[in-house]
Scaffold this active site. Structure first.
Site, PDB file in Angstrom:
ATOM      1  N   SER A 132      30.819  93.058   6.024  1.00  0.00           N
ATOM      2  CA  SER A 132      30.404  94.463   6.176  1.00  0.00           C
ATOM      3  C   SER A 132      28.937  94.569   5.818  1.00  0.00           C
ATOM      4  O   SER A 132      28.446  93.829   4.954  1.00  0.00           O
ATOM      5  CB  SER A 132      31.205  95.370   5.241  1.00  0.00           C
ATOM      6  N   TYR A 156      34.584  97.441  -3.291  1.00  0.00           N
ATOM      7  CA  TYR A 156      34.598  97.044  -1.873  1.00  0.00           C
ATOM      8  C   TYR A 156      33.332  96.248  -1.540  1.00  0.00           C
ATOM      9  O   TYR A 156      33.400  95.181  -0.908  1.00  0.00           O
ATOM     10  CB  TYR A 156      34.712  98.281  -0.985  1.00  0.00           C
TER      11      TYR A 156
HETATM   12  P1  NDP Z   1      42.068  98.917   9.776  1.00  0.00           P
HETATM   13  O1  NDP Z   1      42.574  99.460   8.484  1.00  0.00           O
HETATM   14  O2  NDP Z   1      41.929  99.818  10.923  1.00  0.00           O
HETATM   15  O3  NDP Z   1      42.951  97.650  10.191  1.00  0.00           O
HETATM   16  C1  NDP Z   1      43.185  96.652   9.235  1.00  0.00           C
HETATM   17  C2  NDP Z   1      43.898  95.496   9.868  1.00  0.00           C
HETATM   18  O4  NDP Z   1      43.992  94.456   8.883  1.00  0.00           O
HETATM   19  C3  NDP Z   1      45.295  95.833  10.315  1.00  0.00           C
HETATM   20  O5  NDP Z   1      45.613  95.095  11.461  1.00  0.00           O
HETATM   21  C4  NDP Z   1      46.133  95.381   9.122  1.00  0.00           C
HETATM   22  O6  NDP Z   1      47.438  94.993   9.465  1.00  0.00           O
HETATM   23  C5  NDP Z   1      45.367  94.151   8.682  1.00  0.00           C
HETATM   24  N1  NDP Z   1      45.627  93.877   7.280  1.00  0.00           N
HETATM   25  C6  NDP Z   1      45.308  94.634   6.211  1.00  0.00           C
HETATM   26  N2  NDP Z   1      45.770  94.077   5.090  1.00  0.00           N
HETATM   27  C7  NDP Z   1      46.412  92.941   5.469  1.00  0.00           C
HETATM   28  C8  NDP Z   1      47.095  91.922   4.770  1.00  0.00           C
HETATM   29  N3  NDP Z   1      47.252  91.979   3.441  1.00  0.00           N
HETATM   30  N4  NDP Z   1      47.607  90.883   5.471  1.00  0.00           N
HETATM   31  C9  NDP Z   1      47.482  90.831   6.811  1.00  0.00           C
HETATM   32  N5  NDP Z   1      46.842  91.771   7.528  1.00  0.00           N
HETATM   33  C10 NDP Z   1      46.314  92.806   6.861  1.00  0.00           C
HETATM   34  O7  NDP Z   1      40.659  98.264   9.395  1.00  0.00           O
HETATM   35  P2  NDP Z   1      39.397  97.880  10.320  1.00  0.00           P
HETATM   36  O8  NDP Z   1      39.844  97.353  11.595  1.00  0.00           O
HETATM   37  O9  NDP Z   1      38.457  98.990  10.267  1.00  0.00           O
HETATM   38  O10 NDP Z   1      38.780  96.720   9.417  1.00  0.00           O
HETATM   39  C11 NDP Z   1      38.884  95.344   9.755  1.00  0.00           C
HETATM   40  C12 NDP Z   1      37.863  94.583   8.920  1.00  0.00           C
HETATM   41  O11 NDP Z   1      36.563  95.088   9.194  1.00  0.00           O
HETATM   42  C13 NDP Z   1      38.067  94.747   7.410  1.00  0.00           C
HETATM   43  O12 NDP Z   1      37.810  93.520   6.780  1.00  0.00           O
HETATM   44  C14 NDP Z   1      37.024  95.777   7.026  1.00  0.00           C
HETATM   45  O13 NDP Z   1      36.631  95.660   5.681  1.00  0.00           O
HETATM   46  C15 NDP Z   1      35.906  95.420   7.985  1.00  0.00           C
HETATM   47  N6  NDP Z   1      34.952  96.489   8.226  1.00  0.00           N
HETATM   48  C16 NDP Z   1      35.336  97.676   8.784  1.00  0.00           C
HETATM   49  C17 NDP Z   1      34.404  98.666   8.996  1.00  0.00           C
HETATM   50  C18 NDP Z   1      34.760  99.985   9.587  1.00  0.00           C
HETATM   51  O14 NDP Z   1      33.916 100.901   9.539  1.00  0.00           O
HETATM   52  N7  NDP Z   1      35.938 100.158  10.179  1.00  0.00           N
HETATM   53  C19 NDP Z   1      32.994  98.471   8.636  1.00  0.00           C
HETATM   54  C20 NDP Z   1      32.709  97.193   8.074  1.00  0.00           C
HETATM   55  C21 NDP Z   1      33.651  96.240   7.887  1.00  0.00           C
HETATM   56  P3  NDP Z   1      48.744  95.898   9.094  1.00  0.00           P
HETATM   57  O15 NDP Z   1      48.475  97.281   9.561  1.00  0.00           O
HETATM   58  O16 NDP Z   1      49.840  95.211   9.775  1.00  0.00           O
HETATM   59  O17 NDP Z   1      48.885  95.825   7.609  1.00  0.00           O
END
Ligand code: NDP
Length: 237
Positions: free
Chosen positions: A132, A146
């Site tokens: 991020s 975070y």
């Molecule tokens: P979402 O919350 O929209 O999606 C998260 C995804 O990660 C889901 O598919 C979820 O699966 C999966 N996930 C979460 N925890 C676990 C776990 N313990 N084991 C396996 N899968 C897991 O998040 P984003 O798509 O926005 O974020 C994705 C990445 O991008 C993250 O690392 C976030 O920190 C990073 N990011 C996001 C930003 C943003 O603005 N959106 C900005 C910068 C970085 P399930 O629902 O099945 O649990």
């Protein structure tokens, strides 16, 4: 469009958000593809049906299960580690267990998954983590833990690039800024504040992040390693 025909690719955290966009992009490129999820079974099954990718339930917080999941995919050509969570709030009152669980998912899991992937990875493989811009810049209160997790990824990427470079394996972090997803909806309560920090005042689309991952994972990414690829509309500028 970068082609991944025949390439063995694993996306961690692919059921929703940026991870789902990654799954769609690698599927379009013809990869032999699997993705993990933790809780969103319906979304995972729908995405698997849509893309032909294999959905694997595997909670990144369970280290041994995660290592088994990664090892079970055999010799990967690319792993993209997107699974992540966010815990925000006053550090004086935040639940320490919630903070530690975030550190497990955002820091410990990417490290162990990357190392396990590299153990069997084909030469010239690709390890990509979704960090991020908050690893570089944290302009508001309540997000120290975070930001800690995303800064930790930077050290990991730099170090592992050195460990695996001799095999042509590249290790990079993609550092998105605000990106439209369940975690950070483009119409959420924080959106206007976030856009205030940006040169291009909108959330990124998850597909824009996925396209950068495809570039890094493809042949043109061969000399990019140990790097942070920031894609943030100028949030960190
Ligand atoms: P979402 O919350 O929209 O999606 C998260 C995804 O990660 C889901 O598919 C979820 O699966 C999966 N996930 C979460 N925890 C676990 C776990 N313990 N084991 C396996 N899968 C897991 O998040 P984003 O798509 O926005 O974020 C994705 C990445 O991008 C993250 O690392 C976030 O920190 C990073 N990011 C996001 C930003 C943003 O603005 N959106 C900005 C910068 C970085 P399930 O629902 O099945 O649990």
């Amino acid at each position: 469009m970068v082609d991944f025909t025949g390439k063995n690719v694993l996306v961690l955290g692919g059921s929703r958000g940026i991870g789902a966009a990654l799954v769609r992009r690698f599927a379009q490129g013809g990869a032999r593809l699997a993705f993990t999820y933790a809780g969103s079974k319906d979304a995972a099954e729908a995405l698997a049906a849509e893309t032909g990718a294999e959905a694997v339930r595997s909670d990144s917080a369970d280290r041994d299960a995660l290592i088994r999941t990664v090892a079970g995919r055999g010799a990967l050509d690319a792993i993209v580690i997107s699974a992540g969570t966010v815990v925000l709030g006053d550090p004086l009152t935040l639940d320490p267990d919630a903070v530690d669980r975030m550190i497990d998912v955002n820091v410990r899991a990417p490290y162990h998954a990357a190392v396990e992937a590299a153990r069997r990875m084909n030469d010239n493989g690709r390890i990509i983590v979704i960090g991020s811009v908050n690893g570089d810049r944290m302009p508001f209160a309540g997000a120290a833990a975070y930001a800690l997790t995303k800064s930790a990824m930077q050290g990991m990427v730099r170090g592992l690039a050195r460990d695996f470079g001799a095999r042509g394996i590249t290790v990079n972090s993609i550092q998105p800024g605000p990106t439209d997803s369940d975690m950070n909806p483009a119409d959420g309560p924080m959106a206007e504040t976030m856009h205030g920090f940006m040169a291009i005042k909108r959330h990124a689309r998850a597909s824009e992040i996925a396209e950068l991952a495809a570039f890094l994972a493809g042949p043109h990414g061969a000399m990019i390693t140990g790097s942070m690829q920031t894609i943030d509309g100028g949030f960190g500028a």
